[in-house]
Motif scaffolding. Structure first.
Motif, short mmCIF file in Angstrom:
data_model
loop_
_atom_site.label_atom_id
_atom_site.label_comp_id
_atom_site.label_asym_id
_atom_site.label_seq_id
_atom_site.Cartn_x
_atom_site.Cartn_y
_atom_site.Cartn_z
N VAL A 1 0.83 -1.21 0.00
CA VAL A 1 0.00 0.00 0.00
C VAL A 1 0.87 1.26 0.00
CG1 VAL A 1 -1.94 -1.11 1.18
CG2 VAL A 1 -0.17 0.00 2.52
N ALA A 2 0.20 2.40 -0.10
CA ALA A 2 0.83 3.72 0.02
C ALA A 2 1.87 3.98 -1.06
CB ALA A 2 1.44 3.91 1.42
N HIS A 3 1.55 3.58 -2.28
CA HIS A 3 2.47 3.80 -3.40
C HIS A 3 2.40 5.21 -3.96
CE1 HIS A 3 3.72 -0.41 -3.80
NE2 HIS A 3 2.48 -0.71 -3.46
N GLY A 4 1.43 5.98 -3.53
CA GLY A 4 1.29 7.35 -4.03
C GLY A 4 1.11 7.36 -5.54
N SER A 5 1.83 8.22 -6.21
CA SER A 5 1.71 8.33 -7.67
C SER A 5 2.53 7.27 -8.40
CB SER A 5 2.15 9.71 -8.13
OG SER A 5 3.51 9.93 -7.79
N HIS A 6 3.21 6.39 -7.66
CA HIS A 6 4.07 5.37 -8.28
C HIS A 6 3.46 3.97 -8.23
CE1 HIS A 6 7.20 8.36 -8.59
NE2 HIS A 6 6.99 8.66 -7.32
N GLY A 7 2.16 3.88 -8.03
CA GLY A 7 1.50 2.59 -7.88
C GLY A 7 1.73 1.65 -9.04
N LEU A 8 1.60 2.14 -10.25
CA LEU A 8 1.76 1.29 -11.42
C LEU A 8 3.20 0.80 -11.56
CD1 LEU A 8 0.29 0.12 -13.84
CD2 LEU A 8 0.91 2.15 -15.13
N THR A 9 4.16 1.66 -11.29
CA THR A 9 5.56 1.26 -11.44
C THR A 9 6.07 0.43 -10.28
OG1 THR A 9 6.28 3.39 -10.53
CG2 THR A 9 6.16 3.22 -12.91
N CYS A 10 5.48 0.57 -9.11
CA CYS A 10 5.92 -0.20 -7.94
C CYS A 10 5.17 -1.52 -7.77
CB CYS A 10 5.73 0.62 -6.66
SG CYS A 10 6.86 1.99 -6.49
N ALA A 11 4.10 -1.73 -8.51
CA ALA A 11 3.25 -2.91 -8.33
C ALA A 11 4.02 -4.21 -8.52
CB ALA A 11 2.06 -2.84 -9.27
N VAL A 12 4.88 -4.27 -9.51
CA VAL A 12 5.63 -5.50 -9.78
C VAL A 12 6.59 -5.82 -8.64
CG1 VAL A 12 7.25 -6.61 -11.36
CG2 VAL A 12 5.37 -5.24 -12.26
N MET A 13 7.29 -4.79 -8.14
CA MET A 13 8.20 -5.00 -7.03
C MET A 13 7.43 -5.45 -5.79
SD MET A 13 10.71 -2.36 -4.95
CE MET A 13 9.33 -1.42 -4.34
N GLY A 14 6.30 -4.82 -5.52
CA GLY A 14 5.50 -5.20 -4.36
C GLY A 14 5.02 -6.63 -4.47
N ALA A 15 4.58 -7.03 -5.65
CA ALA A 15 4.11 -8.41 -5.85
C ALA A 15 5.25 -9.40 -5.67
CB ALA A 15 3.50 -8.54 -7.24
N GLU A 16 6.42 -9.06 -6.15
CA GLU A 16 7.60 -9.94 -6.02
C GLU A 16 7.97 -10.13 -4.55
OE1 GLU A 16 10.27 -12.47 -7.51
OE2 GLU A 16 9.09 -11.23 -8.86
N ILE A 17 7.97 -9.06 -3.79
CA ILE A 17 8.30 -9.12 -2.36
C ILE A 17 7.28 -9.98 -1.63
CG2 ILE A 17 8.41 -7.76 -0.23
CD1 ILE A 17 9.60 -5.47 -1.94
N LEU A 18 6.00 -9.71 -1.85
CA LEU A 18 4.95 -10.45 -1.14
C LEU A 18 4.93 -11.92 -1.52
CD1 LEU A 18 1.93 -7.98 -1.13
CD2 LEU A 18 3.67 -8.34 0.61
N ALA A 19 5.10 -12.22 -2.80
CA ALA A 19 5.09 -13.62 -3.24
C ALA A 19 6.21 -14.40 -2.57
CB ALA A 19 5.21 -13.70 -4.75
N ALA A 20 7.41 -13.81 -2.50
CA ALA A 20 8.54 -14.49 -1.86
C ALA A 20 8.31 -14.65 -0.36
CB ALA A 20 9.83 -13.71 -2.12
#
Length: 87
Positions: A43-62
């Protein structure tokens, strides 16, 4: 062609507003929430949600599967929800 423009003659026909969730330090919050059992957030990606989504998904999946993190440790600690807990 318009020869002159007076902004006072302009008519407002509509407006839009978009709110973006951001943390106090403007860094995304990604990872397991320490106080809750099996609660993970990205959460709390601000205006970078689209660009940070992949990194966030990678972290959570691991984290959820126990796999090796593909993200460097310094990045993991930078986005960790624990950073807002009292020391």
């Amino acid at each position: 062609m318009v020869e002159s423009f007076n902004p006072n003659d302009a008519k407002i026909i509509g407006a839009r507003v978009g709110f973006r969730c951001a943390s106090k330090d403007r860094v995304p919050i990604i990872g397991r929430v320490p106080q809750a059992n099996n609660l993970y957030v990205s959460v709390a990606h601000g205006s970078h949600g689209l660009t940070c989504a992949v990194m966030g998904a990678e972290i959570l999946a691991a984290q959820m599967t126990g796999e090796v993190q593909a993200v460097p440790r310094n990045v993991l600690s930078y986005v960790d929800p624990k950073r807002f807990l009292p020391a």
